[in-house]
Design a protein around this motif. Structure first.
Motif, PDB file in Angstrom:
ATOM      1  N   GLU A  91       0.893  -1.080  -0.013  1.00 54.71           N
ATOM      2  CA  GLU A  91      -0.095  -0.085  -0.129  1.00 54.71           C
ATOM      3  C   GLU A  91       0.677   1.292   0.009  1.00 54.71           C
ATOM      4  OE1 GLU A  91      -3.802   0.886   2.584  1.00 54.71           O
ATOM      5  OE2 GLU A  91      -2.026   2.150   3.545  1.00 54.71           O
ATOM      6  N   SER A 138       0.445   5.623  -0.068  1.00 52.73           N
ATOM      7  CA  SER A 138      -0.564   6.589   0.242  1.00 52.73           C
ATOM      8  C   SER A 138       0.258   7.854   0.469  1.00 52.73           C
ATOM      9  CB  SER A 138      -1.037   6.263   1.273  1.00 52.73           C
ATOM     10  OG  SER A 138      -0.151   6.343   2.705  1.00 52.73           O
ATOM     11  N   SER A 164      -0.694  11.775   1.574  1.00 53.79           N
ATOM     12  CA  SER A 164      -1.665  12.517   2.715  1.00 53.79           C
ATOM     13  C   SER A 164      -1.383  14.090   2.588  1.00 53.79           C
ATOM     14  CB  SER A 164      -1.635  12.000   4.069  1.00 53.79           C
ATOM     15  OG  SER A 164      -2.178  10.597   4.095  1.00 53.79           O
ATOM     16  N   ALA A 177      -7.261   1.610  -6.336  1.00 55.84           N
ATOM     17  CA  ALA A 177      -6.959   2.671  -5.655  1.00 55.84           C
ATOM     18  C   ALA A 177      -8.077   3.445  -4.989  1.00 55.84           C
ATOM     19  CB  ALA A 177      -6.629   3.812  -7.036  1.00 55.84           C
ATOM     20  N   PHE A 202      -9.676   6.616  -2.033  1.00 60.55           N
ATOM     21  CA  PHE A 202      -9.339   8.145  -1.242  1.00 60.55           C
ATOM     22  C   PHE A 202      -9.961   8.144  -0.243  1.00 60.55           C
ATOM     23  CE2 PHE A 202     -12.365   9.250  -4.160  1.00 60.55           C
ATOM     24  CZ  PHE A 202     -13.004  10.280  -3.722  1.00 60.55           C
ATOM     25  N   ARG A 245      -6.206  11.955   1.511  1.00 63.78           N
ATOM     26  CA  ARG A 245      -5.493  10.849   1.655  1.00 63.78           C
ATOM     27  C   ARG A 245      -5.881   9.923   0.448  1.00 63.78           C
ATOM     28  NH1 ARG A 245      -5.532   5.622   3.403  1.00 63.78           N
ATOM     29  NH2 ARG A 245      -3.514   4.765   4.219  1.00 63.78           N
ATOM     30  N   PHE A 246      -4.984   9.776  -0.436  1.00 67.69           N
ATOM     31  CA  PHE A 246      -5.010   9.035  -1.675  1.00 67.69           C
ATOM     32  C   PHE A 246      -4.306   7.938  -1.580  1.00 67.69           C
ATOM     33  CE2 PHE A 246      -6.823  12.825  -3.468  1.00 67.69           C
ATOM     34  CZ  PHE A 246      -7.701  12.471  -4.131  1.00 67.69           C
ATOM     35  N   TRP A 247      -4.523   6.778  -1.966  1.00 67.07           N
ATOM     36  CA  TRP A 247      -3.821   5.430  -1.642  1.00 67.07           C
ATOM     37  C   TRP A 247      -4.059   4.415  -2.876  1.00 67.07           C
ATOM     38  CZ3 TRP A 247      -7.306   1.366  -1.819  1.00 67.07           C
ATOM     39  CH2 TRP A 247      -8.361   1.363  -1.571  1.00 67.07           C
ATOM     40  N   ARG A 250      -3.226  -0.020  -3.656  1.00 70.89           N
ATOM     41  CA  ARG A 250      -2.831  -1.141  -3.102  1.00 70.89           C
ATOM     42  C   ARG A 250      -2.576  -2.275  -4.139  1.00 70.89           C
ATOM     43  NH1 ARG A 250      -7.326  -0.726   0.807  1.00 70.89           N
ATOM     44  NH2 ARG A 250      -6.789   0.755   2.437  1.00 70.89           N
TER      45      ARG A 250
END
Length: 663
Positions: A338, A340, A342, A392, A394, A403-405, A407
């Protein structure tokens, strides 16, 4: 007392009266359905169409409420008789949920105590829930409460709702197409600005450089501006090409063992300056304790992170940006990475969040928007994540930051897997051949600028490039057999010229009985199926611009490693194994497909190997593929590709050698 004739006549009269009543009911129902069709407004937009449909149903059939649930872009929309419209996260109505699940009509008797019909004791009301289907696909559900309809009326409504489903589907698709056209039109207008800006910078600085009075300090400033603008323009064009390749299903992954901390360090190097210019604090951390190496496409991961960090800096005026990476386990216990980003920026309004990951779309698309950009970044992050079998997402609140992420599935790869090569190969000797040997390539370039640039980049990575630019120099160089590890045909000419050069080299090899050289062709064609078939047969690897120099170096070094392994391989297979392999129907096609998938780092290689395993299971050659299967199941596709080439070479050599080996 009636005689038999009178009785028969009475029965016929009753039968005719029943048919008349039935025909009368059918006529009434038919007129009712036709009346409802007339009340529909199929020309209006989807909202007005649904309102007219509800009005037609309630006006013609009665009832206390009509509710419509329909699917649009993966979300369930709701509208009812009282004008309520919303998106439904979860269906709470059990009858509606049942129809969505079964696609079948559901009827339920209604308690009339809560209706205006309670004084009419003869009335029997019911609730109908009918699916809106197109073939096997369910588009939505219509719920009509407290109707006084009959089963016969229900039969007439079934084709009516099939007609409604077709109209509704057409309206949804039309709205999608219109929204996509508006987004693309807006994108083209934005893109023209985004392309002109760096181009103006490049042309303006070039004009200043051309002036004689330009000082050395000013000259350096112009060069820096040209480099910055050129990189911005290249990044923009790469984003557009990547999106087109993803949509055409032609983007390939290159999985390598990489430590996430190294990716974070490179992202920090790229963006620390931009953050400092805005007065922002920027941090990057691996928050999972022990640092390990994982199988990922580091180039695409860096591209995804770059888009997220760039957005975070753009939309944050004060505060900080934090980049984190960690390993987690999914519900099945599989390893995920993951990443991310922020920030403490402006956040995203709730009503705009649905549009975020759509291509060509920006939260603020007004003409006086504050933040510039193309609207491709987040779309590429989402598409890359899906391509890697991940996802993906957020979390964001307006004014509170975001916060975008993303995995992606991966596996730990901290150690060299010795099963990648046959046990009789001396690994240390192979590595020394790869690392200590001076790597040399022959570069055939028709454009002196492109050739000089590529030669300099290869030299910076410890690869000596011997360049020629004339066709008549090729025979002399090939005939001398100077021990090149690869031949690169880098040409800005048409593909026919590339094909002619490759064919010329192969003819010289055949005429002089020289070993087949490893030829890398570089083309401007985006899709390999546009290239000449003969050209693809003469080359061993095709690179399409734009490509990274790291990709080219990886191709050269992979070939060197394979050559070293083949030179040291002494074990061959016995006659029984050779005969089985030769006579095994379909195995060559399976291996061809598997090799192509491994070369392109495609996850479908796992399923393809299962086909191979089923083909050789219980045979004399099954043991040869055990190590290959382990590598593929571990998604170590690069080493699996090498192992497969070694195995195929081993089987093909036995056809010309009489030596046998024991096991």
């Amino acid at each position: 007392m009636m005689n038999s004739n009178e009785h028969d006549l009475q029965m016929r009269i009753e039968h005719l009266e029943h048919r008349v009543r039935k025909l009368s009911e059918e006529k009434a129902n038919l007129h009712l359905v036709l009346h409802m069709v007339e009340l529909l407004n199929p020309i209006a937009g989807i909202d007005y169409f649904l309102d007219s449909m509800i009005a037609a149903l309630c006006g013609s059939l009665g009832g206390t409420n009509t509710e419509i649930y329909y699917l649009d872009e993966g979300e369930i929309h709701y509208v009812n008789l009282f004008g309520e419209k919303r998106i439904v996260g979860e269906i709470e109505d059990s009858l509606v949920a049942e129809v969505f699940a079964t696609r079948h009509f559901v009827e339920q008797n209604t308690d009339l105590n809560h209706t205006l019909l309670k004084d009419n004791v003869a009335a029997v009301a019911c609730t109908w829930v009918m699916p809106l289907t197109i073939g096997d696909q369910i588009l939505g559900v219509v719920k009509m409460s407290d109707l006084l309809g009959s089963a016969q009326m229900r039969n007439y409504l079934a084709p009516f709702f099939s007609h409604i489903a077709l109209i509704l589907n057409n309206k949804i698709q039309t709205r999608k197409a219109e929204a996509a056209n508006r987004a693309k039109s807006s994108f083209l207008a934005t893109m023209s600005h985004e392309i002109r800006t760096p181009l103006n910078g490049i042309l303006g600085m070039a004009q200043l450089l051309a002036k004689q009075e330009c000082s050395d300090a000013k000259r350096m400033e112009c060069v820096r501006t040209i480099l910055t603008s050129g990189n911005n323009l290249l990044a923009l064009l790469n984003d557009i090409l990547d999106l087109s390749k993803i949509e055409a299903n032609r983007l390939e992954l290159n999985l390598l063992a990489v430590q996430p901390q190294r990716i974070l360090d490179e992202i920090m190097t790229l963006f620390s300056g931009a953050a400092q210019q805005k007065g922002l604090r920027i941090h990057a951390a691996w928050v999972d304790g022990e640092v390990k190496a994982y199988q990922v496409d580091s180039l695409r991961v860096k591209q995804m992170l770059s888009n997220l960090v760039s957005n975070a800096i753009k939309f944050t005026d004060r505060g900080s940006v934090r980049i984190e990476a960690r390993s987690i386990l999914d519900e099945s216990g599989n390893c995920l990475l993951e990443f991310s980003v922020s920030d403490t920026g402006i956040g995203i309004p709730k009503d705009k969040q649905r549009e975020l990951f759509k291509p060509f779309t920006q939260v603020d698309s007004s003409s006086n928007r504050r933040y510039v950009g193309t609207g491709l970044g987040l779309s590429l992050v989402s598409r890359f994540a899906e391509l890697m079998q991940g996802k993906a997402g957020f979390e964001s609140d307006e004014g509170q930051g975001s916060r975008f992420w993303f995995r992606i599935p991966t596996r730990v790869d901290n150690e060299i897997d010795n099963t990648a090569l046959p046990s009789n190969i001396d690994e240390s000797s192979q590595l020394s051949n790869l690392n200590l040997k001076l790597k040399r390539v022959l570069l055939i370039a028709s454009d002196s600028v492109h050739g000089a640039n590529l030669s300099a980049q290869l030299k910076a990575r410890s690869i000596d490039a011997f360049s020629i630019d004339l066709d008549d120099q090729i025979p002399d160089v090939i005939d001398k057999d100077l021990g090149f590890d690869a031949i690169i045909i880098e040409s800005s000419l048409e593909n026919r010229s590339l094909s002619r050069l490759a064919r010329k080299i192969r003819d010289l090899e055949s005429a002089n009985r020289l070993p087949r050289a490893f030829i890398i062709g570089i083309s401007d064609k985006q899709h390999s199926d546009e290239l000449d078939t003969e050209f693809e047969q003469d080359i061993d690897e095709l690179l399409v611009r734009p490509f990274t120099i790291e990709h080219l170096v990886n191709v050269i070094e992979s070939h060197i490693r394979l050559s070293a392994a083949l030179q040291q391989k002494t074990v061959i297979c016995n006659e029984e194994e050779r005969l089985f392999f030769k006579n095994c129907e379909g195995i060559t096609e399976i291996l061809d497909d598997l090799e192509r998938q491994l070369e392109k780092n495609m996850f479908t290689a796992v399923e393809q190997f299962n086909m191979l395993q089923a083909k050789v299971d219980g045979s004399s050659i099954a043991s040869h593929f055990v190590a290959l299967g382990k590598l593929i199941n571990d998604m170590n596709f690069e080493e699996a590709h090498l192992q497969l080439k070694l195995l195929r070479e081993r089987f093909s050599e036995t056809e010309t050698k009489e030596t046998h080996c024991g096991h």
